[in-house]
Design a protein around this motif. Sequence first.
Motif, PDB file in Angstrom:
ATOM      1  N   MET A  59       0.844  -1.196   0.000  1.00 56.91           N
ATOM      2  CA  MET A  59       0.000   0.000   0.000  1.00 56.91           C
ATOM      3  C   MET A  59       0.877   1.243   0.000  1.00 56.91           C
ATOM      4  N   GLY A  60       0.374   2.273  -0.661  1.00 60.22           N
ATOM      5  CA  GLY A  60       1.118   3.515  -0.764  1.00 60.22           C
ATOM      6  C   GLY A  60       1.782   3.669  -2.112  1.00 60.22           C
ATOM      7  N   MET A  61       1.561   4.840  -2.733  1.00 60.04           N
ATOM      8  CA  MET A  61       2.170   5.155  -4.023  1.00 60.04           C
ATOM      9  C   MET A  61       2.832   6.530  -3.912  1.00 60.04           C
ATOM     10  N   THR A  62       3.218   7.092  -5.049  1.00 64.26           N
ATOM     11  CA  THR A  62       3.959   8.355  -5.038  1.00 64.26           C
ATOM     12  C   THR A  62       3.304   9.402  -4.136  1.00 64.26           C
ATOM     13  N   ASN A  63       1.995   9.503  -4.187  1.00 65.07           N
ATOM     14  CA  ASN A  63       1.290  10.579  -3.500  1.00 65.07           C
ATOM     15  C   ASN A  63       1.198  10.387  -1.992  1.00 65.07           C
ATOM     16  N   ASP A  64       1.317   9.114  -1.536  1.00 63.89           N
ATOM     17  CA  ASP A  64       0.997   8.876  -0.123  1.00 63.89           C
ATOM     18  C   ASP A  64       1.846   7.784   0.540  1.00 63.89           C
ATOM     19  N   PHE A  65       2.983   7.433  -0.061  1.00 65.67           N
ATOM     20  CA  PHE A  65       3.725   6.284   0.473  1.00 65.67           C
ATOM     21  C   PHE A  65       4.271   6.514   1.877  1.00 65.67           C
ATOM     22  N   GLU A  66       4.548   7.771   2.228  1.00 62.85           N
ATOM     23  CA  GLU A  66       5.066   8.034   3.577  1.00 62.85           C
ATOM     24  C   GLU A  66       4.012   7.729   4.648  1.00 62.85           C
ATOM     25  N   ILE A  67       2.764   8.101   4.359  1.00 67.67           N
ATOM     26  CA  ILE A  67       1.667   7.790   5.279  1.00 67.67           C
ATOM     27  C   ILE A  67       1.496   6.277   5.377  1.00 67.67           C
ATOM     28  N   ALA A  68       1.596   5.598   4.219  1.00 64.22           N
ATOM     29  CA  ALA A  68       1.440   4.140   4.206  1.00 64.22           C
ATOM     30  C   ALA A  68       2.514   3.467   5.055  1.00 64.22           C
ATOM     31  N   ILE A  69       3.730   3.948   4.959  1.00 64.77           N
ATOM     32  CA  ILE A  69       4.818   3.386   5.774  1.00 64.77           C
ATOM     33  C   ILE A  69       4.526   3.586   7.255  1.00 64.77           C
ATOM     34  N   GLU A  70       4.053   4.766   7.601  1.00 64.95           N
ATOM     35  CA  GLU A  70       3.738   5.044   9.010  1.00 64.95           C
ATOM     36  C   GLU A  70       2.632   4.122   9.523  1.00 64.95           C
ATOM     37  N   GLU A  71       1.785   3.630   8.600  1.00 62.36           N
ATOM     38  CA  GLU A  71       0.669   2.759   9.000  1.00 62.36           C
ATOM     39  C   GLU A  71       0.969   1.279   8.783  1.00 62.36           C
ATOM     40  N   GLY A  72       2.218   0.949   8.430  1.00 57.26           N
ATOM     41  CA  GLY A  72       2.597  -0.465   8.404  1.00 57.26           C
ATOM     42  C   GLY A  72       2.864  -1.095   7.061  1.00 57.26           C
ATOM     43  N   ALA A  73       2.911  -0.311   5.989  1.00 54.91           N
ATOM     44  CA  ALA A  73       3.188  -0.893   4.671  1.00 54.91           C
ATOM     45  C   ALA A  73       4.519  -1.642   4.680  1.00 54.91           C
ATOM     46  N   THR A  74       4.551  -2.810   4.049  1.00 55.02           N
ATOM     47  CA  THR A  74       5.818  -3.526   3.866  1.00 55.02           C
ATOM     48  C   THR A  74       6.280  -3.445   2.417  1.00 55.02           C
ATOM     49  N   MET A  75       5.364  -3.053   1.515  1.00 52.85           N
ATOM     50  CA  MET A  75       5.725  -2.777   0.119  1.00 52.85           C
ATOM     51  C   MET A  75       5.048  -1.486  -0.301  1.00 52.85           C
ATOM     52  N   ILE A  76       5.810  -0.610  -0.954  1.00 51.90           N
ATOM     53  CA  ILE A  76       5.242   0.605  -1.518  1.00 51.90           C
ATOM     54  C   ILE A  76       5.518   0.606  -3.015  1.00 51.90           C
ATOM     55  N   ARG A  77       4.581   1.137  -3.796  1.00 50.12           N
ATOM     56  CA  ARG A  77       4.657   1.086  -5.251  1.00 50.12           C
ATOM     57  C   ARG A  77       4.815   2.508  -5.783  1.00 50.12           C
ATOM     58  N   VAL A  78       6.044   2.865  -6.139  1.00 51.58           N
ATOM     59  CA  VAL A  78       6.339   4.257  -6.483  1.00 51.58           C
ATOM     60  C   VAL A  78       6.782   4.363  -7.943  1.00 51.58           C
ATOM     61  N   GLY A  79       6.031   5.123  -8.722  1.00 47.23           N
ATOM     62  CA  GLY A  79       6.361   5.298 -10.127  1.00 47.23           C
ATOM     63  C   GLY A  79       6.764   6.715 -10.462  1.00 47.23           C
ATOM     64  N   THR A  80       5.805   7.640 -10.375  1.00 47.97           N
ATOM     65  CA  THR A  80       6.021   9.021 -10.815  1.00 47.97           C
ATOM     66  C   THR A  80       7.185   9.690 -10.086  1.00 47.97           C
ATOM     67  N   ALA A  81       7.303   9.470  -8.789  1.00 43.12           N
ATOM     68  CA  ALA A  81       8.377  10.123  -8.025  1.00 43.12           C
ATOM     69  C   ALA A  81       9.761   9.647  -8.455  1.00 43.12           C
ATOM     70  N   ILE A  82       9.832   8.467  -9.096  1.00 41.99           N
ATOM     71  CA  ILE A  82      11.108   7.953  -9.592  1.00 41.99           C
ATOM     72  C   ILE A  82      11.295   8.262 -11.068  1.00 41.99           C
ATOM     73  N   PHE A  83      10.298   7.914 -11.860  1.00 34.29           N
ATOM     74  CA  PHE A  83      10.430   7.981 -13.321  1.00 34.29           C
ATOM     75  C   PHE A  83       9.870   9.249 -13.951  1.00 34.29           C
ATOM     76  N   GLY A  84       9.137  10.033 -13.177  1.00 34.83           N
ATOM     77  CA  GLY A  84       8.465  11.181 -13.767  1.00 34.83           C
ATOM     78  C   GLY A  84       7.065  10.786 -14.236  1.00 34.83           C
ATOM     79  N   GLU A  85       6.367  11.720 -14.838  1.00 32.10           N
ATOM     80  CA  GLU A  85       5.001  11.450 -15.292  1.00 32.10           C
ATOM     81  C   GLU A  85       4.992  10.313 -16.313  1.00 32.10           C
ATOM     82  N   ARG A  86       3.874   9.597 -16.343  1.00 34.17           N
ATOM     83  CA  ARG A  86       3.756   8.476 -17.276  1.00 34.17           C
ATOM     84  C   ARG A  86       3.765   8.946 -18.715  1.00 34.17           C
ATOM     85  N   ASN A  87       4.329   8.089 -19.538  1.00 34.83           N
ATOM     86  CA  ASN A  87       4.346   8.366 -20.980  1.00 34.83           C
ATOM     87  C   ASN A  87       3.451   7.350 -21.659  1.00 34.83           C
ATOM     88  N   TYR A  88       2.285   7.829 -22.133  1.00 36.84           N
ATOM     89  CA  TYR A  88       1.314   6.889 -22.711  1.00 36.84           C
ATOM     90  C   TYR A  88       1.506   6.711 -24.208  1.00 36.84           C
TER      91      TYR A  88
END
Length: 230
Positions: A199-228
């Motif tokens: 649980m938790g993605m670019t927009n909210d992964f820090e909150i997810a970690i604080e609530e117990g996430a063991t996996m976070i899925r981060v795309g935009t914060a690493i790669f930038g906006e999606r290219n469709y």
Amino acid sequence: MVAENLMDVERRVCEACRRAGRSRDEVTLIAVSKTKPVEMLEEVYGAGTRYFGENKVQELVDKYEVMPKDIHWQMIGHLQRNKVKYIIDKAELIHSVDSIRLAETIDREAENKGIVANVLLEVNMAREETKFGLMPEEVPDFVRQIAGFQHIKVQGLMTIAPFVSDPEENRKYFANLRKLSVDIGKEKVDNVNMSILSMGMTNDFEIAIEEGATMIRVGTAIFGERNYVQ
């Protein structure tokens, strides 16, 4: 630039772990590389990342063929039953199981390959009509049904929280998913493990970690906006 972004995300992950009194080792960062070219994945790989997540089967298959074989591929998107066979022996973990029919297909294809498929159950914690996933109250019965499959191992739960301007709004969904996972874990159902909370993605992964996430899925914060446009 991508490597610099990764360093910044890593810093934020470490800070969130510190705030939560957790070890950094408790959280796996999945670089969500959907729509991104192999060159960008190679840069992130070169910076040390070994967990990559894809939403579409064809993208995962294509990248699996050309990227190093020590990558832990994650299938994080909605999975159609007729495409399970293509990724069953390539995705280390399927994050998005939300129906018995899909579970049946995964079980059958895993048996064909002589493997046990690791899966997470997707839960629609916010009850969004546009999202896939089991409703929270459906999960306990679903767990008991899926436990009978011989070629599936349930490793935990996953949720996709709403996209909100204030990530604090999603804290309740993450907290409730963790509570659900603890409750299911207490049942000690055979073949069901609740060690992973995705649980938790670019927009909210820090909150997810604080609530117990063991996996976070981060795309935009690493790669930038999606290219469709491929």
